[in-house]
Design a protein around this motif. Structure first.
Motif, short mmCIF file in Angstrom:
data_model
loop_
_atom_site.label_atom_id
_atom_site.label_comp_id
_atom_site.label_asym_id
_atom_site.label_seq_id
_atom_site.Cartn_x
_atom_site.Cartn_y
_atom_site.Cartn_z
N GLY A 140 0.81 -1.22 0.00
CA GLY A 140 0.00 0.00 0.00
C GLY A 140 0.84 1.26 0.00
O GLY A 140 0.54 2.23 -0.72
N ILE A 170 2.36 1.68 -3.49
CA ILE A 170 1.36 2.10 -4.48
C ILE A 170 1.04 3.58 -4.32
O ILE A 170 0.99 4.33 -5.32
CB ILE A 170 0.08 1.26 -4.34
N GLY A 224 -13.36 2.80 -3.70
CA GLY A 224 -12.44 1.96 -2.95
C GLY A 224 -13.04 1.41 -1.68
O GLY A 224 -12.90 0.22 -1.37
N TRP A 242 -7.64 -10.31 -3.19
CA TRP A 242 -6.76 -9.36 -3.86
C TRP A 242 -7.54 -8.24 -4.53
O TRP A 242 -7.08 -7.10 -4.60
CB TRP A 242 -5.87 -10.08 -4.87
N LEU A 243 -8.76 -8.52 -4.99
CA LEU A 243 -9.60 -7.45 -5.54
C LEU A 243 -10.03 -6.49 -4.43
O LEU A 243 -10.05 -5.27 -4.62
CB LEU A 243 -10.82 -8.05 -6.24
N ALA A 291 -7.07 -4.45 -3.57
CA ALA A 291 -6.82 -3.47 -4.62
C ALA A 291 -7.74 -2.26 -4.48
O ALA A 291 -7.34 -1.12 -4.69
CB ALA A 291 -7.00 -4.12 -6.00
N TRP A 336 -6.36 -0.19 -1.62
CA TRP A 336 -5.16 0.54 -2.04
C TRP A 336 -5.51 1.68 -2.99
O TRP A 336 -4.86 2.72 -2.99
CB TRP A 336 -4.17 -0.41 -2.68
N LEU A 337 -6.55 1.48 -3.81
CA LEU A 337 -7.02 2.56 -4.68
C LEU A 337 -7.51 3.72 -3.83
O LEU A 337 -7.19 4.90 -4.10
CB LEU A 337 -8.17 2.04 -5.56
#
Length: 417
Positions: A276, A279, A314, A325-326, A329, A332-333
């Motif tokens: 995170g 990213i 998010g 993982w989605l 993600a 993290w977005l």
């Protein structure tokens, strides 16, 4: 001798090097605690979703209430003393949290280290400015930020390694580290240029009340101020639940993959933190490189609205997506969008709000965010207890959604006639 050490270092060091040491060690010890503290609360202590949120709410309320009383120590007596007291209390709080795995002890720990944090808040920067002069601090602050980022990554990896021994070890090491730092500063932190802040410039509860009253009056007159005040309030109402419950969502609803022979949550949450951070940092570098005009636009309402929409998506994605993982993600977005929006919003305010009302506007935004967190956290935590964490996170996304429209409609202040 101890009394004299409170006011004068035994072996005073260079102020700039001392600041770098404070920044590096404090970020290292901070991340040792923060990387796995929520996992510790959810697993070892066994807190419910409501209790997880209440822990954050107590911390936010304590820091809000004690910001001014502890600031008086820094303004009237000594910046140095304020920093030393702060790190000593932070260490004591983190030690208590790691050593006594009960809800009551965790709550008390938030009170102790939250008060300690308010002793350090603003005092370090004020101390450095006093010691080296305001014309020299910009470069030192920039280098200090680089030290902070480097030690943050080291601290995250260290927390994961220590957590494999026992999840309490990095928390206890963090507390002990802060207390050792306080003792070290007692011996070497110089303070030669401190002068008391004049009475009419000190922050007091009366001053805070005037700021709030002035801010409300200003918001009525200026739509821009009103818009940012609403954004801060909605972000506060939504964020406490997300900050505390994303860990519970991941722990309760997903199985960790077996990697290198382990599915230990300590390993995976350390990895999540590192990924995170990378990213968010990468997104910031890319956007500044590819679209500097958008970042530095005089009135970047389009970019702010887009980043706000990504934050909402998010939070909702973390709540509803069924793949680990989605879901990560999506989180993290959201985090990357927050990291990108904060400097853009700050720059917008500083460029477009008149200097005479800038301090009032910034202070009022901070107060609105804190009030929102205290008011919004417990109801969403209670909702998570009664229904599910996913439901509470979806509600959090819904609460956050109005900021997209607020940013999209945000207009620059009218030019004075």
């Amino acid at each position: 001798m101890l009394t004299s050490l409170l006011w004068r270092a035994r072996w005073p060091a260079d102020a700039t090097r001392t600041y770098y040491a404070i920044t590096g060690f404090s970020s290292l010890f901070w991340v040792l605690n923060s990387t796995l503290s929520l996992v510790y609360m959810a697993t070892t202590v066994g807190l419910s979703p409501l209790q997880m949120v209440l822990v954050g709410t107590v911390l936010e309320a304590v820091t809000f209430l004690f910001e001014i009383p502890t600031g008086i120590v820094s303004d009237l007596y000594s910046r140095r003393l304020s920093v030393i007291i702060g790190y000593l209390l932070m260490g004591a709080g983190f030690l208590l949290q790691g050593l006594v795995p009960t809800f009551e002890a965790v709550l008390l720990a938030q009170v102790i280290w939250g008060i300690g944090f308010t002793f350090t808040s603003g005092a370090e920067e004020a101390w450095l400015t006093d010691e080296i002069g305001q014309d020299n601090v910009a470069q030192v602050f920039t280098r200090g930020q680089q030290v902070y980022l480097g030690t943050t990554l080291v601290g995250t990896l260290a927390a994961g390694a220590l957590g494999l021994i026992d999840i309490r070890v990095p928390l206890v090491a963090s507390g002990a580290g802060f207390m050792v730092l306080a003792v070290g500063l007692l011996l070497v932190m110089p303070e030669q240029n401190f002068t008391r802040v004049p009475r009419d410039e000190r922050e007091t509860f009366r001053h805070m009340g005037r700021t709030l009253a002035d801010g409300i009056a200003l918001a009525r007159r200026r739509p821009v101020v009103r818009s940012f005040l609403l954004v801060s309030l909605f972000v506060g109402l939504s964020s406490e639940a997300f900050d505390r419950l994303w860990t519970v969502r991941v722990l309760e609803d997903f199985d960790f993959p077996d990697f290198l022979g382990t599915d230990n949550p300590v390993v995976w949450f350390t990895a999540f933190s590192v990924i995170g951070t990378c990213i968010a940092l990468g997104a910031s570098l890319v956007v500044n490189k590819v679209s500097p005009a958008s970042v530095n636009a005089l009135h970047p309402r389009g970019m702010l609205a887009l980043l706000a929409a990504l934050q909402v998506l998010g939070v909702a994605g973390l709540a509803v997506l069924g793949n680990l993982w989605l879901a990560l993600a999506a989180m993290w977005l959201r985090d990357a969008a927050v990291a990108l929006s904060m400097p853009v919003q700050a720059a917008w305010l500083n460029r477009n709000v008149d200097s005479r009302v800038r301090a009032t506007t910034l202070s009022m935004n901070s107060q609105a965010n804190a009030i929102g967190q205290v008011a919004g956290g417990p109801p969403l935590g209670g909702l998570a207890n009664r229904t599910s964490v996913s439901t509470a996170l979806v509600t959090s996304a819904v609460v956050l959604a109005p900021i997209v429209a607020i940013y999209a409609r945000l207009k620059p202040p009218a030019e004075p006639k």
